[in-house]
Design an enzyme around this catalytic site. Structure first.
Site, short mmCIF file in Angstrom:
data_model
loop_
_atom_site.label_atom_id
_atom_site.label_comp_id
_atom_site.label_asym_id
_atom_site.label_seq_id
_atom_site.Cartn_x
_atom_site.Cartn_y
_atom_site.Cartn_z
N VAL A 14 -88.05 1.22 47.17
CA VAL A 14 -88.47 0.12 46.24
C VAL A 14 -87.64 0.18 44.99
O VAL A 14 -87.13 -0.68 44.25
CB VAL A 14 -89.84 0.45 45.88
CG1 VAL A 14 -90.30 -0.25 44.60
CG2 VAL A 14 -90.71 0.24 46.92
N ILE A 17 -83.68 -1.08 45.48
CA ILE A 17 -83.67 -2.68 45.55
C ILE A 17 -84.09 -3.39 44.23
O ILE A 17 -85.39 -2.83 43.98
CB ILE A 17 -84.36 -3.05 46.77
CG1 ILE A 17 -83.78 -2.45 48.11
CG2 ILE A 17 -84.40 -4.75 46.88
CD1 ILE A 17 -84.87 -2.69 49.23
N ASP A 61 -68.79 -41.26 28.72
CA ASP A 61 -68.70 -42.70 28.12
C ASP A 61 -68.37 -42.61 26.67
O ASP A 61 -68.48 -41.57 26.00
CB ASP A 61 -70.03 -43.34 28.24
CG ASP A 61 -69.76 -44.79 28.03
OD1 ASP A 61 -68.71 -45.37 28.15
OD2 ASP A 61 -70.95 -45.53 27.91
N ASP A 335 -75.41 -44.24 31.87
CA ASP A 335 -76.50 -44.78 31.50
C ASP A 335 -76.98 -46.00 32.08
O ASP A 335 -78.31 -46.15 32.12
CB ASP A 335 -76.50 -45.28 29.78
CG ASP A 335 -75.47 -46.47 29.67
OD1 ASP A 335 -74.63 -46.65 30.70
OD2 ASP A 335 -75.13 -46.44 28.48
N ASP A 339 -74.28 -46.80 37.46
CA ASP A 339 -73.66 -45.16 37.12
C ASP A 339 -74.51 -44.05 37.98
O ASP A 339 -73.93 -43.23 38.17
CB ASP A 339 -73.94 -44.68 35.88
CG ASP A 339 -72.99 -45.69 34.94
OD1 ASP A 339 -72.10 -46.14 35.25
OD2 ASP A 339 -73.41 -45.94 33.72
N ASP A 433 -87.55 -0.36 34.26
CA ASP A 433 -86.60 -1.45 34.89
C ASP A 433 -86.69 -3.03 34.03
O ASP A 433 -85.88 -3.39 33.50
CB ASP A 433 -86.76 -1.60 36.39
CG ASP A 433 -85.72 -0.72 37.07
OD1 ASP A 433 -85.08 0.13 36.44
OD2 ASP A 433 -85.77 -0.88 38.18
#
Length: 570
Positions: A14, A17, A61, A335, A339, A433
């Site tokens: 435990v 990992i 654009d 827009d 498109d 942790d």
């Protein structure tokens, strides 16, 4: 003993990992998207946050994104002369018909001072009001009988009206398209073309106007040829003030900004030069030039092109694919309904929140609430910072876990007692942790990330230098923890375990600061710049000292009694 060994093995697994990593990454990304939303970039797909940090080409654009989308009519070309818009005179028939054309071929409105519709059309209505024309009265007097709507292929819009007993087809559209449909002589067309070029070089957007008259009983044909030229109207859409700085930041960050627009190439080039997209090392092209190249040839063709004018939606998707074939991660703005395919094809599709259609928003992975190019650059900066913060959290978690594994291996090889109880490892995993890792994930964002080139999207986060950094930190922490165990073990195995546990916890808490940046942190302003990190460190220290000093907890966590000097050594 078998059960104890099994419990310790499970606890070590435990601890080794970093199962909290997935949740920490999600928390960091979610908090990052909140920050982006406050800066007008709404993320629809969480995966786009990571992609943003890799973007190397922004296809944007022009109108409304790089410019203010606040059109104002500047000049008019009519009767072979160029004049200011304020000089139009309703008493002159040619001037009057130009104003009629501009207002009747118009689907926008100004209601109680509020503009509704396309900014270009709103600018034409405002021009008419300055000439004392009330558009609602004019449209009531000359109602629209038929209409040929604007589309991106024709680049024209036409409406049919009855004026003075005649049917008149009023037409407005792109100058370069409309010139080919008028009945003027070649000499007159050349003069008009010259005027269009002169106005476009000033960064003005040009609309051309024409008309076609019919007998009252004639049905309006669907074609728009054989038109009589009426005039040109030149509008200014000034660049956004922040566009130039945003483009400069893009270049500094190794990102190529590209303008894609339906405007005339001269107008687009003038704006692009003003804000820094177009320079001596790049070129501007028109969309029809792309048709001469296959998809394979287009890959090389696009490399030095910074402006694409007069493009169709089909051109946009080809441009995106060509840049992607060059190994680039592409962001594309759009827009309109047409498109949507290009937004889907792009690695990060960006829709306009103000002017964008629902279809474009659905197809995009990010929506700009303010339609601003600078917001895309902010989002990329945030994406890079989020990735950096995730790396800091990974560095913290893996180096601390590696240290714990090294100490266990060290004790096993020397035949020493186990350095940690199962509950010690679970305590470390849950408290020392997760809290500092989340704090690191919420580190304040830095401008420094925009001084580097985009990272390779296919590059693993665990690069060789990064793994070396993890190993170095892990070894340093492991040496400190093993030394503490050996010191305590001289008295008893329980004391050795207690000191090893305490040193590993405190080392990891302090390690949270060393993961903030490269170089010394304690004497820099960065030491106090993250309240979440400071809170995580403070809470961790409170929890650790509670376990070491509170009698009720000492028995639960198998803590041995320590002298003041031993506590000081920890």
């Amino acid at each position: 003993p078998v059960l104890d060994s099994l419990m310790f093995a499970v606890a070590l697994a435990v601890a080794a990992i970093p199962e909290a990593l997935s949740s920490i990454v999600t928390i960091v990304q979610a908090m990052g998207t909140q920050k982006m939303a406050r800066e007008h970039a709404i993320i629809k797909d969480l995966k786009a946050v990571e992609s943003l940090g890799c973007v190397s080409v922004i296809c944007s654009d022009k109108t409304g994104t790089l410019t203010q989308n606040k059109m104002t009519v500047q000049q008019v070309y009519i009767n072979h002369q160029t004049m200011e818009a304020d000089a139009l005179d309703l008493k002159q028939q040619s001037h009057r018909y130009l104003l009629y054309d501009a207002i009747l071929t118009n689907d926008s409105a100004i209601v109680e001072g509020q503009s509704i519709g396309d900014p270009t059309e709103v600018a034409l209505l405002e021009m008419g009001r300055k000439a004392d024309i009330k558009e609602d009265i004019l449209k009531e007097m000359m109602p629209r009988m038929e209409e040929i709507p604007f589309d991106s292929d024709r680049k024209l819009m036409s409406t049919l009206h009855v004026i003075d007993g005649e049917k008149v087809l009023y037409v407005k559209g792109a100058a370069d398209v409309l010139i080919n449909r008028i009945t003027s002589s070649d000499e007159e067309k050349a003069v008009i073309t010259q005027r269009v070029a002169e106005l476009s070089e000033k960064g003005l957007r040009i609309l051309a106007f024409a008309e076609k008259k019919f007998d009252k009983d004639t049905v309006c044909p669907e074609d728009e040829d054989g038109l009589e030229f009426v005039g040109l109207i030149a509008m200014m859409d000034p660049p956004r003030e922040e566009s130039k700085a945003a483009v400069a930041e893009c270049r500094k960050a190794g990102i190529k900004p590209v303008m894609i627009t339906g405007d005339h190439i001269v107008t687009a080039s003038a704006i692009a030069r003003e804000i820094g997209i177009l320079d001596d090392n790049s070129k501007a092209v028109e969309g029809h030039e792309l048709d001469a190249y296959s998809d394979e040839e287009l890959v090389d063709f696009v490399k030095d092109k910074a402006v694409y004018a007069r493009v169709t939606p089909e051109h946009k998707i080809r441009i995106v694919k060509a840049w992607q074939a060059n190994g680039c991660i592409v962001s594309m703005t759009g827009d309109g309904v047409n498109d949507a395919p290009a937004l889907k094809q792009a690695d990060v599709g960006v829709a306009m929140g103000i002017t964008g259609t629902e279809v474009s928003k659905d197809a995009a992975s990010m929506v700009l609430a303010d339609d601003n190019f600078a917001t895309i650059v902010k989002a990329i900066r945030n994406g890079r910072n989020i990735y950096e913060n995730i790396k800091k959290a990974i560095l913290f978690l893996l180096s601390g876990n590696f240290a714990a594994i090294l100490v266990v291996l060290f004790n096993s090889l020397l035949g020493l007692p186990v350095p940690f109880a199962a509950i010690h490892l679970l305590f470390i995993n849950l408290l020392t942790d997760s809290l500092p890792a989340i704090g690191l994930g919420l580190e304040p964002h830095s401008e420094e990330v925009m001084k580097r080139k985009p990272r390779n999207a296919n590059e693993s986060i665990l690069t060789r230098p990064f793994l070396g950094e993890i190993a170095l930190y892990g070894v340093v922490i492991a040496i400190a923890v093993a030394s503490a165990f050996l010191m305590g073990n001289k008295t008893s195995a329980a004391l050795g375990m207690t000191m090893a546990f305490a040193v590993l916890c405190s080392a990891r808490l302090f390690h949270g600061f060393s993961c903030k940046k490269k170089g010394p942190v304690i004497f820099s302003k960065d030491f106090f710049n993250n309240k979440f990190g400071l809170m995580a460190f403070g809470l961790g220290m409170v929890f650790l000292n509670s376990v070491l000093l509170v009698p009720q907890l000492k028995g639960l966590f198998k803590i041995a009694d320590m002298t003041g000097m031993q506590f000081a050594w920890i």
